[in-house]
Motif scaffolding. Structure first.
Motif, PDB file in Angstrom:
ATOM      1  N   ASP A 167       0.830  -1.211   0.000  1.00  0.00           N
ATOM      2  CA  ASP A 167       0.000   0.000   0.000  1.00  0.00           C
ATOM      3  C   ASP A 167       0.863   1.258   0.000  1.00  0.00           C
ATOM      4  O   ASP A 167       0.558   2.228  -0.699  1.00  0.00           O
ATOM      5  CB  ASP A 167      -0.915   0.014   1.234  1.00  0.00           C
ATOM      6  N   LEU A 168       1.925   1.224   0.773  1.00  0.00           N
ATOM      7  CA  LEU A 168       2.801   2.394   0.831  1.00  0.00           C
ATOM      8  C   LEU A 168       3.589   2.552  -0.474  1.00  0.00           C
ATOM      9  O   LEU A 168       3.799   3.682  -0.950  1.00  0.00           O
ATOM     10  CB  LEU A 168       3.750   2.270   2.022  1.00  0.00           C
ATOM     11  N   LEU A 169       3.991   1.441  -1.063  1.00  0.00           N
ATOM     12  CA  LEU A 169       4.642   1.527  -2.375  1.00  0.00           C
ATOM     13  C   LEU A 169       3.693   2.118  -3.420  1.00  0.00           C
ATOM     14  O   LEU A 169       4.111   2.884  -4.290  1.00  0.00           O
ATOM     15  CB  LEU A 169       5.126   0.148  -2.825  1.00  0.00           C
ATOM     16  N   ASP A 170       2.410   1.752  -3.328  1.00  0.00           N
ATOM     17  CA  ASP A 170       1.417   2.344  -4.233  1.00  0.00           C
ATOM     18  C   ASP A 170       1.393   3.865  -4.077  1.00  0.00           C
ATOM     19  O   ASP A 170       1.341   4.604  -5.068  1.00  0.00           O
ATOM     20  CB  ASP A 170       0.020   1.792  -3.934  1.00  0.00           C
ATOM     21  N   TYR A 171       1.420   4.326  -2.825  1.00  0.00           N
ATOM     22  CA  TYR A 171       1.414   5.769  -2.563  1.00  0.00           C
ATOM     23  C   TYR A 171       2.661   6.432  -3.152  1.00  0.00           C
ATOM     24  O   TYR A 171       2.574   7.454  -3.845  1.00  0.00           O
ATOM     25  CB  TYR A 171       1.340   6.025  -1.060  1.00  0.00           C
ATOM     26  N   PHE A 172       3.832   5.856  -2.891  1.00  0.00           N
ATOM     27  CA  PHE A 172       5.068   6.453  -3.394  1.00  0.00           C
ATOM     28  C   PHE A 172       5.130   6.421  -4.919  1.00  0.00           C
ATOM     29  O   PHE A 172       5.658   7.345  -5.544  1.00  0.00           O
ATOM     30  CB  PHE A 172       6.279   5.743  -2.794  1.00  0.00           C
ATOM     31  N   GLU A 173       4.595   5.361  -5.518  1.00  0.00           N
ATOM     32  CA  GLU A 173       4.566   5.289  -6.981  1.00  0.00           C
ATOM     33  C   GLU A 173       3.733   6.428  -7.556  1.00  0.00           C
ATOM     34  O   GLU A 173       4.144   7.107  -8.508  1.00  0.00           O
ATOM     35  CB  GLU A 173       4.005   3.944  -7.440  1.00  0.00           C
ATOM     36  N   SER A 174       2.553   6.648  -6.965  1.00  0.00           N
ATOM     37  CA  SER A 174       1.701   7.739  -7.417  1.00  0.00           C
ATOM     38  C   SER A 174       2.364   9.093  -7.164  1.00  0.00           C
ATOM     39  O   SER A 174       2.351   9.979  -8.024  1.00  0.00           O
ATOM     40  CB  SER A 174       0.352   7.668  -6.691  1.00  0.00           C
ATOM     41  N   LEU A 175       2.976   9.241  -5.982  1.00  0.00           N
ATOM     42  CA  LEU A 175       3.615  10.501  -5.629  1.00  0.00           C
ATOM     43  C   LEU A 175       4.788  10.812  -6.547  1.00  0.00           C
ATOM     44  O   LEU A 175       5.003  11.973  -6.934  1.00  0.00           O
ATOM     45  CB  LEU A 175       4.083  10.446  -4.173  1.00  0.00           C
ATOM     46  N   SER A 176       5.554   9.792  -6.917  1.00  0.00           N
ATOM     47  CA  SER A 176       6.756  10.007  -7.728  1.00  0.00           C
ATOM     48  C   SER A 176       6.435  10.506  -9.132  1.00  0.00           C
ATOM     49  O   SER A 176       7.318  11.025  -9.827  1.00  0.00           O
ATOM     50  CB  SER A 176       7.576   8.710  -7.816  1.00  0.00           C
TER      51      SER A 176
END
Length: 313
Positions: free
Chosen positions: A129-138
């Motif tokens: 879930d956190l990787l999903d957030y960072f992927e979107s943020l990046s």
């Protein structure tokens, strides 16, 4: 050569990403670590005293905005046009509920002049879930995720009480890179029980991975750590490099390292009141200049002895 340096410097990477100067501002967001709170272990890694790398303005009792304000104020007088990267540094900065973490990251990103995040963490503390957030943020702003690998040898990781394996580090680095998120690794050169040949072989293993950046530093014995007690009782079980030896070690290591990886640092400078050994009496930039000089004396460069390998976990 890389911008007239014998290694690919992290500043070159930042210059490729930003049209202006950027500076990291370290943040202590009040997190703990699964190796301290009992979920994996107690006492933390044997070498770790978080005070040795936390800046004076980063106190967990202060808000993220207050810490950023102090850090930016320190630099802005000299460089008024500079922008900033919020560096979540102390302890494990993905070790909390996702909503709590994201709230802290977003507070940092909303601060004036902040143009991206660097988040330091353990490879066993990153959820999908956190990787999903960072992927979107990046896709909207700069993000660099930095994992504490420390060694590619599981015998060493067990000895220093890391409570994760090298395979876990490699797997998480791959998962992060597959999301097109820049990913860094942190390594300590000279952990107890490792030979010089084993230390240099870390470069071969790391070069198999899709790393963007790499931080290196010498083993330091820090007051208040389990390793300090071990060093006092069994000093013969440690080999602490003399400065000149360490300079050659860094050059040897870089020769075997893929030239695609940006080296952010070679050394770390702990506060003198905490440092037991080795006491070199030099600042990080002074050691770096000596390393650059040694590269040139030896007529070598990062990646000179690198051989391309297929990544295997």
């Amino acid at each position: 050569m890389f911008n007239n340096k014998p290694y690919r410097d992290f500043s070159e990477y930042l210059s490729s990403r930003f049209p202006y100067k950027v500076q990291k501002i370290s943040i202590n967001a009040g997190f703990t670590c699964p190796n301290r709170d009992g979920s994996k272990g107690r006492g933390g890694c044997t070498y770790c005293n978080n005070q040795s790398f936390s800046p004076g303005y980063g106190k967990p009792t202060r808000t993220i905005s207050d810490q950023l304000a102090d850090g930016i104020n320190f630099f802005s007088h000299k460089y008024p046009e500079m922008k900033y990267l919020a560096y979540f540094q102390s302890y494990t900065n993905t070790y909390d509920l996702p909503e709590t973490l994201i709230e802290k990251y977003e507070e940092a990103l909303s601060y004036p002049g902040v143009v991206g995040l660097i988040v330091g963490t353990r490879p066993d503390c990153m959820s999908d879930d956190l990787l999903d957030y960072f992927e979107s943020l990046s896709k909207k702003t700069f993000v660099l995720l930095e994992y504490g690998v420390e060694s590619t040898l599981n015998k060493t990781l067990e000895r220093v009480n890391r409570q994760h394996t090298y395979e876990e580090s490699a797997e998480m680095i791959l998962k992060t890179a597959e999301r097109n998120i820049p990913v860094g690794a942190h390594m300590i050169l000279g952990l107890p029980g490792e030979t010089k040949e084993e230390i240099i072989h870390h470069a071969d293993r790391l070069s198999e991975l899709p790393l963007t950046t790499l931080k290196l530093h010498q083993l330091q014995i820090i007051r208040g750590t389990a390793m300090a007690k071990e060093y006092r009782l069994l000093p013969e079980s440690f080999y602490l490099f003399e400065l000149d030896e360490y300079i050659d070690l860094c050059v040897d290591f870089a020769e075997k390292l893929s030239s695609d990886i940006y080296i952010e640092r070679f050394t770390s400078q702990s506060p003198s009141k905490l440092l037991i050994a080795p006491e070199w009496g030099l600042k990080n930039y002074e050691v770096r200049e000596k390393i650059i000089k040694r590269f040139r004396e030896r007529g070598t460069w990062q990646g000179k002895l690198f051989t391309n390998k297929i990544s295997v976990i």
